[in-house]
Design an enzyme around this catalytic site. Structure first.
Site, PDB file in Angstrom:
ATOM      1  N   TYR A 146      -9.260  -7.324  -5.172  1.00 53.26           N
ATOM      2  CA  TYR A 146      -7.290  -7.264  -4.274  1.00 53.26           C
ATOM      3  C   TYR A 146      -6.896  -6.720  -5.156  1.00 53.26           C
ATOM      4  CZ  TYR A 146      -4.313  -8.401  -1.009  1.00 53.26           C
ATOM      5  OH  TYR A 146      -3.203  -8.720  -0.047  1.00 53.26           O
ATOM      6  N   ASP A 147      -6.599  -7.069  -6.248  1.00 51.50           N
ATOM      7  CA  ASP A 147      -5.272  -6.868  -6.801  1.00 51.50           C
ATOM      8  C   ASP A 147      -5.458  -4.875  -6.432  1.00 51.50           C
ATOM      9  OD1 ASP A 147      -4.906  -9.265  -7.119  1.00 51.50           O
ATOM     10  OD2 ASP A 147      -4.067  -9.333  -9.171  1.00 51.50           O
TER      11      ASP A 147
END
Ligand code: UDP
Length: 310
Positions: A146-147
């Site tokens: 995600y990051d």
């Protein structure tokens, strides 16, 4: 305006659809429904200014006739449980979904707004987190799908601004809660509310001393809309500055539901940020925006909604 919302059937996306429709805009909602749901938009299906297209923006550039004024890209699984279940889809939507929607914006000469995240700051060693902070992200950790997808997307947007002079903006969204979160999306607010309503112990991960700052959905949507029409390109943080420990959140929810609830301690997931609180100086200055709804008030509304859908 004609606005395409990628991820429009999700939690934040569906609220943005409602808001833009009520402001008189035309909305094209695009979603692949892996974490979004038709239930979130069904009340808009009869509206002639609303249309829904089931499509995965990571898979290609949407073929769309006619003009388009704005693309808001909110497409991505966003809860840790979801993006850990769909790691490749998450990386693809952040990278390819952003590329494809940017390309669509370029072809249509549309403006663009991207929803990035407080997760670009990782497990931060400064607090509150300002936009100038570069973050502390584990590139191979359990949140990296995600990051890093969001960090890549931010870089891509900056490149499109430079290369194609595209009017593309970035907001970094901090923890947000409210009606239409999925019961089982795994995030702390729906977990605690659903556990509390069914008399189950609240699952606190780690010692519960980690902090988050929770923004009610209506405040967030107001911030997104202000950013859409602002001159500012961002990145700009959108979030509530009132910071609470997870234990404090558990206590608040128990009090509102008025039940004495036990808690069970569970293992803290790896790379779980110890603290998170937005610095919203820029949003206050450039958007004249700041959250209005206190956690207590927002939780009451959210709990009412969860009671109704039970
Ligand atoms: N958390 C918890 N119990 C739960 C779900 C989450 O204690 O049932 C904690 C989690 O470890 C994190 C915080 O609550 O420290 C917020 O988690 P969430 O998944 O809502 O979002 P995050 O901010 O971590 O992306």
């Amino acid at each position: 305006m004609k606005v395409l919302i990628a991820g429009g059937a999700g939690f934040i996306g569906s609220h943005l659809c409602d808001r833009l429709l009520s402001d008189g805009h035309e909305v094209i909602c695009v979603d692949n429904l892996i974490t979004g749901s038709k239930k979130n938009i069904k009340h808009n299906l009869a509206n002639s200014r609303f249309s829904f297209i089931e499509f995965d923006v990571a898979e290609g550039i949407l073929q769309l006739d006619g003009n388009l004024d704005y693309i808001v890209n909110l497409a991505s699984p966003a809860s840790p449980v979801d993006y850990q279940k769909y790691p490749i889809e998450t990386l693809k939507v952040g990278a390819l979904g952003t590329l494809n929607t940017l390309e669509l914006a370029r072809r249509k000469k549309a403006k663009y707004l991207f929803s990035s995240t407080s997760e670009v700051y990782g497990d931060p060693d400064v607090s509150p987190q300002a936009e100038t902070y570069w973050g502390r992200v584990n590139p191979v950790g359990s949140r990296s799908q995600y990051d890093e997808s969001k960090r890549f997307a931010e870089a891509l947007i900056v490149a499109y601004r430079k290369k194609h002079s595209l009017d593309a903006k970035i907001v970094r969204i901090f923890n947000t809660y409210g009606p239409r979160m999925r019961k089982n999306d795994g995030r702390v607010v729906p977990n605690f509310i659903c556990q509390a309503l069914t008399g189950k112990p609240l699952t606190i991960y780690g010692d519960g001393a980690q902090t988050r700052s929770f923004c009610y959905i209506d405040d967030l949507v107001e911030g997104i809309v202000k950013m859409m029409f602002a001159k500012e390109a961002g990145p700009i943080n959108l979030g509530n500055q009132d910071e609470f420990t997870i234990r404090e959140l558990a206590n608040k929810i128990s009090k509102i539901i008025n039940r004495k609830l036990s808690v069970t301690k569970q293992k803290l997931p790896p790379d779980d940020p110890k603290q998170r609180c937005p610095d919203i100086t820029l949003a206050k200055r450039h958007l004249k925006w700041q959250p209005k709804i206190k956690l207590q008030e927002g939780l009451v509304k959210t709990i009412e909604w969860f009671k109704e859908i039970r």
